[in-house]
Motif scaffolding. Sequence first.
Motif, short mmCIF file in Angstrom:
data_model
loop_
_atom_site.label_atom_id
_atom_site.label_comp_id
_atom_site.label_asym_id
_atom_site.label_seq_id
_atom_site.Cartn_x
_atom_site.Cartn_y
_atom_site.Cartn_z
N GLU A 165 -37.65 44.82 58.65
CA GLU A 165 -37.21 46.33 59.15
C GLU A 165 -37.89 46.76 60.21
O GLU A 165 -37.35 47.60 61.15
CB GLU A 165 -37.69 47.08 57.99
N LEU A 166 -39.21 46.59 60.58
CA LEU A 166 -39.95 46.82 61.91
C LEU A 166 -39.28 46.42 62.84
O LEU A 166 -39.14 46.74 63.99
CB LEU A 166 -41.36 46.51 61.66
N SER A 167 -38.62 45.05 62.78
CA SER A 167 -37.86 44.41 64.07
C SER A 167 -36.92 45.32 64.30
O SER A 167 -36.52 45.56 65.57
CB SER A 167 -37.67 43.04 63.79
N SER A 168 -36.00 45.80 63.38
CA SER A 168 -34.60 46.48 63.62
C SER A 168 -35.33 47.99 64.48
O SER A 168 -34.55 48.29 65.26
CB SER A 168 -34.22 46.92 62.32
N GLU A 169 -36.33 48.60 63.73
CA GLU A 169 -36.84 49.83 64.60
C GLU A 169 -37.23 49.35 65.88
O GLU A 169 -37.00 50.48 66.71
CB GLU A 169 -37.75 50.28 63.60
N LEU A 170 -37.85 48.43 66.16
CA LEU A 170 -38.37 48.28 67.39
C LEU A 170 -37.20 48.05 68.47
O LEU A 170 -37.18 48.64 69.71
CB LEU A 170 -39.33 46.98 67.41
N SER A 171 -36.19 47.38 67.91
CA SER A 171 -35.10 47.40 68.84
C SER A 171 -34.62 48.80 69.11
O SER A 171 -33.89 48.91 70.38
CB SER A 171 -33.93 46.47 68.06
N ALA B 235 -40.18 62.90 79.30
CA ALA B 235 -40.90 63.15 78.11
C ALA B 235 -40.42 62.26 77.06
O ALA B 235 -41.26 61.41 76.32
CB ALA B 235 -41.09 64.37 77.69
N GLU B 236 -39.17 62.06 76.64
CA GLU B 236 -38.42 61.29 75.77
C GLU B 236 -38.73 59.68 76.02
O GLU B 236 -39.12 58.71 75.11
CB GLU B 236 -37.04 61.56 75.72
N ALA B 237 -38.55 59.36 77.24
CA ALA B 237 -38.88 58.06 77.76
C ALA B 237 -40.27 57.56 77.49
O ALA B 237 -40.95 56.32 76.97
CB ALA B 237 -38.44 57.75 79.12
N ALA B 238 -41.39 58.22 77.83
CA ALA B 238 -42.92 58.40 77.76
C ALA B 238 -43.01 58.10 76.23
O ALA B 238 -43.79 57.16 75.69
CB ALA B 238 -43.54 59.10 78.16
N THR B 239 -42.20 58.92 75.22
CA THR B 239 -42.52 58.68 73.92
C THR B 239 -42.14 57.49 73.45
O THR B 239 -42.76 56.83 72.30
CB THR B 239 -41.95 59.88 73.20
N ALA B 240 -40.80 57.08 73.74
CA ALA B 240 -40.46 55.73 73.26
C ALA B 240 -41.20 54.77 73.70
O ALA B 240 -41.29 53.70 72.88
CB ALA B 240 -38.95 55.69 73.76
N GLU B 241 -41.73 54.69 74.81
CA GLU B 241 -42.62 53.87 75.42
C GLU B 241 -43.72 53.59 74.46
O GLU B 241 -44.24 52.45 73.99
CB GLU B 241 -42.91 54.09 76.75
N GLU C 8 -46.72 50.77 69.79
CA GLU C 8 -47.22 50.80 68.41
C GLU C 8 -46.27 49.83 67.40
O GLU C 8 -46.89 49.16 66.67
CB GLU C 8 -47.01 52.42 67.75
N LEU C 9 -45.10 49.91 67.62
CA LEU C 9 -44.19 48.79 66.92
C LEU C 9 -44.38 47.45 67.09
O LEU C 9 -44.52 46.64 66.30
CB LEU C 9 -42.75 49.20 67.10
N ASN C 10 -44.89 47.10 68.42
CA ASN C 10 -45.23 45.76 68.70
C ASN C 10 -46.62 45.33 68.10
O ASN C 10 -46.73 44.10 67.37
CB ASN C 10 -45.38 45.68 70.09
N ALA C 11 -47.49 46.28 67.90
CA ALA C 11 -48.70 46.06 67.42
C ALA C 11 -48.64 45.75 66.00
O ALA C 11 -49.15 44.84 65.36
CB ALA C 11 -49.92 47.08 67.59
N GLU C 12 -47.81 46.72 65.28
CA GLU C 12 -47.54 46.41 63.69
C GLU C 12 -46.74 45.28 63.62
O GLU C 12 -46.75 44.54 62.58
CB GLU C 12 -46.68 47.81 63.21
N LEU C 13 -45.94 44.93 64.51
CA LEU C 13 -44.90 43.67 64.11
C LEU C 13 -45.87 42.55 64.53
O LEU C 13 -45.73 41.54 63.46
CB LEU C 13 -44.09 43.50 65.39
#
Length: 722
Positions: A247-253, A346-352, A357-362
């Motif tokens: 699931e986390l891999s899908s969200e990271l994508s 702002a949206e691009a910065a938030t997504a970054e 965070e997702l990479n660390a959790e992954l």
Amino acid sequence: MNSDQIAHGDVDVDLGRLFASVRLKWPRILFAALVITGLVFAVTYTVTPQYRAQTRLLIETRESIYTRPQGVNDGDRPILDGEGVASQVELITSTEILTRVAEDFNLANRGEFAGDGGSFLSGLLVMAGLKSAPVEGTAEEKVLRAFRERLTVYRVENSRVIVIEFSSEDPKLAAEIPNAVADAYVAVQSDAKLQSNTSATQWLEPEIQDLRERVKEAEARVAEYRAQSDLLLGQNNTVLATQQLAELSSELSRTRANRSAATAQAASVRSALQSGASVETLPEVMASPLIQRLRERQVELNAQIADLSTTLLGNHPRIRALRSQLADLDAQIRSEANKVLAGFEAEAATAERREEELNAELNRLKAASAVAEEEQVELRALEREAAAQRELLESYLTRYREAASRSDRNYLPADVRIFSRAITPSEPYFPKIVPITVAAFVASLLIMAVMTLLQELFSGRAMRPTAGVPAPVPATARMPREEPLEEVRTGEPELTDVDTERAHIPVFAERPEVRQEPVKPARYGEIDIEQASERLVAGGAGRALFISPEGDEAAAASVLVARDVADSGLRVLLLDLTASGAASLPMLESVAYAGITNLLASEAQFADVIHTDLFSECHIIPVGTADPKRAMRAADRLPIIMESLSAAYDVVIVECGPSDARDIRRLLSSDTEVLVSMVDPEEGEMAVEMLDDLRESGVDAPILVSPAGHRMPPAPPGRDAA
């Protein structure tokens, strides 16, 4: 060879006279045939009739489709092959089944099974030696032996049908016994199945209990290991860490896609604002609701200015006011475009930041998933063990319930069916009086006719001389040996190879008559080489023994006589029994040939020791190369060898060397001529002594042979010349 042998070689069978003897003696032949036929009829009439009946079995699967175990078809069940059916035949004749049937019918009290007397025919067969006498034993052994003699069990070829035949004096018993044997066999088969089923049930009970405990233990180990390893299962029976990682891999994508889209939109708006281009062409700006309302107001103001321009000048206060409002609207649209750009950035910065965070959790979930997979391998092994134990337990429980139900209901059909039961025979199968009597009459006629023919043939009455050949003179009518013989020998054996198998079989053939001249008696009974040859040719002697008192020099006489007789057309063999080989040396050029000593020592056969003279058709057996001492141990075989040679040759000449009467005794026969050869006439007295010694030893009329022109001295007083 004597005249009797010549006679047998020069006669034919008179077939007319031979078969005429059958016509003349037909009353005796018919009487003997009738007597034999009467005896056979009496014997067969007194024989107790025997009845035979048979029962047929079929080896097949008897299981019903409704009671067949689940998952088992008829094709899955093994069917007995040829060896299996043969084994069932042996089972039917087993002692267990026969004993059970014998007890049920009380066969021990029946005379034909007790073995007390036996039939008259059996007694005759035992007396004639054609049947073995009954063996003593217990009553049960006698019954079983008689039972097996009357019982025949066999398999029909190329089928699974077994036939049980039984013969008895009682026709009812002949039908009941095979049926009883078949029933006993079916019962034994059913009992065997019941016993096998009971044994399987008894074995399955403790095995099922053990399996239940093992299943509990295996499942407990699975649950305990899952709790210790914290292997929580999510959807689709997968480990939770693995599911979260997916699931986390899908969200990271998705986050990476959103960041890329926001960055691209911000770059597009920024480029348009910096270049002073109209922002109204940007879809990202036009997507804002405020800009859309401002754009609508701008359109309205432009419309009003256009309407007023038709009636008012461009510096009219109202037109100027509308244009001022229009300029404000442009400033507001650009200001709103800057806000849209700030939103995209702002949206691009938030997504970054979300992507980080997702990479660390992954990364954390990857490590946790690797550990979970290792633990999952062990868990699956435990689960497989538990599943295997569970399936085995369920299989055993199913079989146990089936076996128990069959035992309780006693439903265990045997794989055999009786499809043809024996019925009581109405006619005996033995003896068939009429066919046996007719066969005995025909056979006795043939036997008596053959015996009559043989008797007539062996008596000589059915023989006749061969056409063109004079009848031989009987032995009793021969002239004395001192007078010339007028009988001419007219038959000789064909020239065939002599060996151990055929040396004793004479084969005769026609040859032209030999012109005979009268043998002139010599002075003092002395004859020369030519006269000795003529005497052997005309006299019919099959064997001639030459004794040479003077030694090797006198042995030449036997060689000359053998060659002379061979030239006359007879088949001649010279046997050299001298110690030095004096007789064979001039015929073979050497004494290094296999000969009589090799034959006596069993080192060679007849074909190996018989050689041909270099200067005539005479055959020669030399002394040989074997050890003389070893050969002398088998000297008793010499008469047998002489008989074989005499049967194969017309004349066998034996050179005995300086022997005496005792040495030649074993070589004498009824058709033997004994000749004493002398070379030196001055040794005549020695010759006369040898002749007297031979006469005193039982030799009739020995003959003195010397070269032509030599004369013997007068015999001493009291002695007769030979």
